[in-house]
Design an enzyme around this catalytic site. Structure first.
Site, PDB file in Angstrom:
ATOM      1  N   PRO A 148       0.813  -1.221   0.000  1.00  0.00           N
ATOM      2  CA  PRO A 148       0.000   0.000   0.000  1.00  0.00           C
ATOM      3  C   PRO A 148       0.844   1.268   0.000  1.00  0.00           C
ATOM      4  O   PRO A 148       0.326   2.351  -0.271  1.00  0.00           O
ATOM      5  CB  PRO A 148      -0.816  -0.120   1.299  1.00  0.00           C
ATOM      6  CG  PRO A 148       0.001  -1.002   2.180  1.00  0.00           C
ATOM      7  CD  PRO A 148       0.741  -1.944   1.277  1.00  0.00           C
ATOM      8  N   GLY A 153       5.753  -1.804  -7.059  1.00  0.00           N
ATOM      9  CA  GLY A 153       6.872  -1.584  -7.969  1.00  0.00           C
ATOM     10  C   GLY A 153       7.774  -2.810  -7.944  1.00  0.00           C
ATOM     11  O   GLY A 153       7.407  -3.865  -7.428  1.00  0.00           O
ATOM     12  N   ASP A 154       8.979  -2.658  -8.493  1.00  0.00           N
ATOM     13  CA  ASP A 154       9.910  -3.785  -8.573  1.00  0.00           C
ATOM     14  C   ASP A 154      10.343  -4.282  -7.191  1.00  0.00           C
ATOM     15  O   ASP A 154      10.672  -5.450  -7.028  1.00  0.00           O
ATOM     16  CB  ASP A 154      11.136  -3.372  -9.380  1.00  0.00           C
ATOM     17  CG  ASP A 154      10.763  -2.981 -10.800  1.00  0.00           C
ATOM     18  OD1 ASP A 154      10.147  -3.817 -11.488  1.00  0.00           O
ATOM     19  OD2 ASP A 154      11.059  -1.842 -11.208  1.00  0.00           O
ATOM     20  N   GLY A 155      10.338  -3.395  -6.196  1.00  0.00           N
ATOM     21  CA  GLY A 155      10.831  -3.744  -4.870  1.00  0.00           C
ATOM     22  C   GLY A 155      10.070  -4.895  -4.220  1.00  0.00           C
ATOM     23  O   GLY A 155      10.659  -5.716  -3.509  1.00  0.00           O
ATOM     24  N   GLY A 191      16.760  -1.722  -7.920  1.00  0.00           N
ATOM     25  CA  GLY A 191      16.312  -0.439  -7.401  1.00  0.00           C
ATOM     26  C   GLY A 191      16.374  -0.318  -5.885  1.00  0.00           C
ATOM     27  O   GLY A 191      16.076   0.738  -5.336  1.00  0.00           O
ATOM     28  N   GLU A 192      16.767  -1.392  -5.199  1.00  0.00           N
ATOM     29  CA  GLU A 192      16.840  -1.388  -3.733  1.00  0.00           C
ATOM     30  C   GLU A 192      18.293  -1.224  -3.301  1.00  0.00           C
ATOM     31  O   GLU A 192      19.171  -1.920  -3.817  1.00  0.00           O
ATOM     32  CB  GLU A 192      16.317  -2.718  -3.175  1.00  0.00           C
ATOM     33  CG  GLU A 192      14.876  -3.030  -3.538  1.00  0.00           C
ATOM     34  CD  GLU A 192      13.895  -2.158  -2.782  1.00  0.00           C
ATOM     35  OE1 GLU A 192      13.977  -2.110  -1.545  1.00  0.00           O
ATOM     36  OE2 GLU A 192      13.057  -1.516  -3.443  1.00  0.00           O
TER      37      GLU A 192
HETATM   38  P1  ADP Z   1       8.194   1.789  -5.674  1.00  0.00           P
HETATM   39  O1  ADP Z   1       8.126   1.458  -7.122  1.00  0.00           O
HETATM   40  O2  ADP Z   1       7.316   2.954  -5.375  1.00  0.00           O
HETATM   41  O3  ADP Z   1       9.599   1.987  -5.229  1.00  0.00           O
HETATM   42  P2  ADP Z   1       8.302  -0.823  -4.437  1.00  0.00           P
HETATM   43  O4  ADP Z   1       7.424  -1.978  -4.753  1.00  0.00           O
HETATM   44  O5  ADP Z   1       9.663  -0.875  -5.005  1.00  0.00           O
HETATM   45  O6  ADP Z   1       7.577   0.534  -4.903  1.00  0.00           O
HETATM   46  O7  ADP Z   1       8.337  -0.689  -2.873  1.00  0.00           O
HETATM   47  C1  ADP Z   1       9.119   0.266  -2.224  1.00  0.00           C
HETATM   48  C2  ADP Z   1       9.702  -0.304  -0.957  1.00  0.00           C
HETATM   49  O8  ADP Z   1       8.689  -0.563   0.003  1.00  0.00           O
HETATM   50  C3  ADP Z   1      10.417  -1.620  -1.146  1.00  0.00           C
HETATM   51  O9  ADP Z   1      11.666  -1.520  -0.496  1.00  0.00           O
HETATM   52  C4  ADP Z   1       9.537  -2.628  -0.421  1.00  0.00           C
HETATM   53  O10 ADP Z   1      10.316  -3.684   0.087  1.00  0.00           O
HETATM   54  C5  ADP Z   1       8.964  -1.790   0.682  1.00  0.00           C
HETATM   55  N1  ADP Z   1       7.681  -2.243   1.269  1.00  0.00           N
HETATM   56  C6  ADP Z   1       6.888  -3.277   0.946  1.00  0.00           C
HETATM   57  N2  ADP Z   1       5.749  -3.279   1.688  1.00  0.00           N
HETATM   58  C7  ADP Z   1       5.831  -2.197   2.504  1.00  0.00           C
HETATM   59  C8  ADP Z   1       4.963  -1.628   3.502  1.00  0.00           C
HETATM   60  N3  ADP Z   1       3.775  -2.172   3.784  1.00  0.00           N
HETATM   61  N4  ADP Z   1       5.371  -0.499   4.138  1.00  0.00           N
HETATM   62  C9  ADP Z   1       6.548   0.084   3.826  1.00  0.00           C
HETATM   63  N5  ADP Z   1       7.415  -0.397   2.893  1.00  0.00           N
HETATM   64  C10 ADP Z   1       7.060  -1.524   2.245  1.00  0.00           C
HETATM   65 MG    MG Z   2      11.182   0.490  -5.792  1.00  0.00          MG
END
Ligand code: ADP
Ligand code: MG
Length: 388
Positions: free
Chosen positions: A20, A77-79, A366-367
């Site tokens: 979310p 996203g990819d994360g 991207g992490e």
């Molecule tokens: P974005 O494309 O916006 O970067 P991501 O899918 O890459 O989106 O997620 C961003 C980060 O949030 C990742 O490091 C992921 O591991 C982390 N994440 C996943 N679930 C949650 C959550 N519920 N609250 C905060 N961070 C989260």
């Molecule tokens: Mg990301």
């Protein structure tokens, strides 16, 4: 839609993971709107899991009874997919687990894999909304293909798996610095790039790689998994997971395939590796899928399961204007053909990067990961991805 429904052999069960917090914070709204509608129309039963924190999805996937699920799909996203892939490879039954079909619906600000899968299906690069619809159709169709994963060793000895990219220098800095612009969605990378250009700097280190022999290993080999004449949608592949028990254990890097191409981290690189003569860089970018972001075709020749790392680096001395030109050309994927003397492109199977500075940023998919020396090698077709 009759075409989609004709593929359904029996109801499939999808574990649908939503972050979310990704992107503009809209992933849950996308689920409640267009995604739920599409899955309902295509008759795809699913269970929604809303992540509560970073690594929640990774833990869920590591502990899940995979016999219950035909596919693991993320809206983020990819994360979030990075968490899922690493969770699967931290399981004792990793060999079966990593064959679980994975799906991705773009709901983040960095949707590079979703953009790549859309690109492979033949479409031109599109905006976030159109990308979601395209990926929704691809998911409902449910064709499963092999996808390369790259195993990345960090200085501490930890190993992790990557499906998209390994970056150092300019691109890694933009990846991390642009997180504060997440609320603008995919435009965060454009903003981040312009900000970083203003404070362009040099990154020092040694880069080595194992060249790919390139014996006709082209994108043409990409395709669906042969299943002996049977159906190859994810809807009836669940038999590959027979409910093996999984236990927690202390050292995650114990599992996964052996990295036969990598030398010991504290020794020299083997004789068939190349060592880049330059030590001053603006960026190093290793990609295994075509898109670096929704609107950046970073590795135009990449395909899902080539077993190739597309290694690019930009040598120090490039002007801001030339670097900006490269990023603008990347929107069409023409940067490799611009004849820029500072840009080098190599197809490789493995690489090693030894940064000289004690502090800095390295990103995987991207992490940000632990900074220091890294080695990586590609594993052809290790994962299964739902593609068009
Ligand atoms: P974005 O494309 O916006 O970067 P991501 O899918 O890459 O989106 O997620 C961003 C980060 O949030 C990742 O490091 C992921 O591991 C982390 N994440 C996943 N679930 C949650 C959550 N519920 N609250 C905060 N961070 C989260
Ligand atoms: Mg990301």
């Amino acid at each position: 839609d009759g075409v989609l429904l004709s593929e359904v052999r029996r109801p499939c069960r999808v574990m649908l993971l939503v972050n979310p917090q990704s992107g503009k914070g809209q992933a849950l709204a996308l689920y409640n709107g267009p995604v739920q509608r599409m899955l309902h129309e295509a008759g795809v039963p699913h269970t929604l899991f809303i992540t509560e924190r970073k690594n929640h999805a990774r833990e869920l996937v590591r502990e899940a009874d995979l016999s219950q699920w035909d596919a693991l799909v993320i809206i983020s996203g990819d994360g979030l997919l990075y968490e899922v892939v690493n969770g699967l490879l931290e399981r004792e039954d990793w060999e079966q687990a990593i064959h679980t079909p994975l799906g991705i619906l773009p709901g983040g600000s960095g949707n590079a894999l979703a953009a790549s899968i859309h690109h492979y299906s033949g479409g031109p690069l599109v905006s976030s909304e159109e990308l979601l619809v395209s990926c929704g159709f691809i998911l409902c169709k449910g064709l499963v293909s092999r996808m390369d994963l790259t195993s990345v060793h960090l200085g501490s000895g930890q190993r992790l798996f990557s499906f998209l990219s390994l970056a150092w220098g300019f691109v890694a800095d933009v990846d991390v610095e642009s997180e504060k612009y997440r609320h603008v969605g995919a435009a965060r990378f454009t903003v981040g790039t312009l900000v970083r250009l203003a404070s362009l700097r040099v990154y020092r280190g040694r880069l080595s790689y194992l060249p790919a022999d390139d014996d006709g290993d082209t994108g043409a080999e990409r395709g669906a998994i042969p299943t002996g004449g049977g159906d190859h949608t994810f809807r009836n592949t669940c038999s590959s997971n027979n409910g093996l028990n999984t236990k927690r254990r202390e050292t995650p890097s114990l599992y996964g395939p052996a990295d036969s191409l990598l030398p010991p981290a504290d020794g020299p690189v083997p004789g068939d590796w190349a060592v880049v003569p330059e030590e001053d860089f603006v960026l190093m970018l290793a990609m295994y899928q075509s898109c670096l972001a929704e609107d950046l075709l970073g590795a135009p020749n990449a395909a899902l399961d080539q077993g190739v790392i597309h290694l690019m680096y930009v040598k120090a001395g490039i002007s801001r204007a030339s670097l900006l030109k490269l990023f603008l050309a990347m929107e069409k994927g023409t940067h490799l053909a611009t004849g820029c003397p500072h840009l080098v492109y190599r197809r490789v199977r493995a690489l090693r990067l030894e940064p000289y500075a004690a502090k800095g940023l390295i990103t995987v998919d991207g992490e940000a990961v632990e900074y220091g020396p890294v080695q990586a090698q590609v594993h052809r077709g290790l994962a299964r991805m739902i593609t068009g």
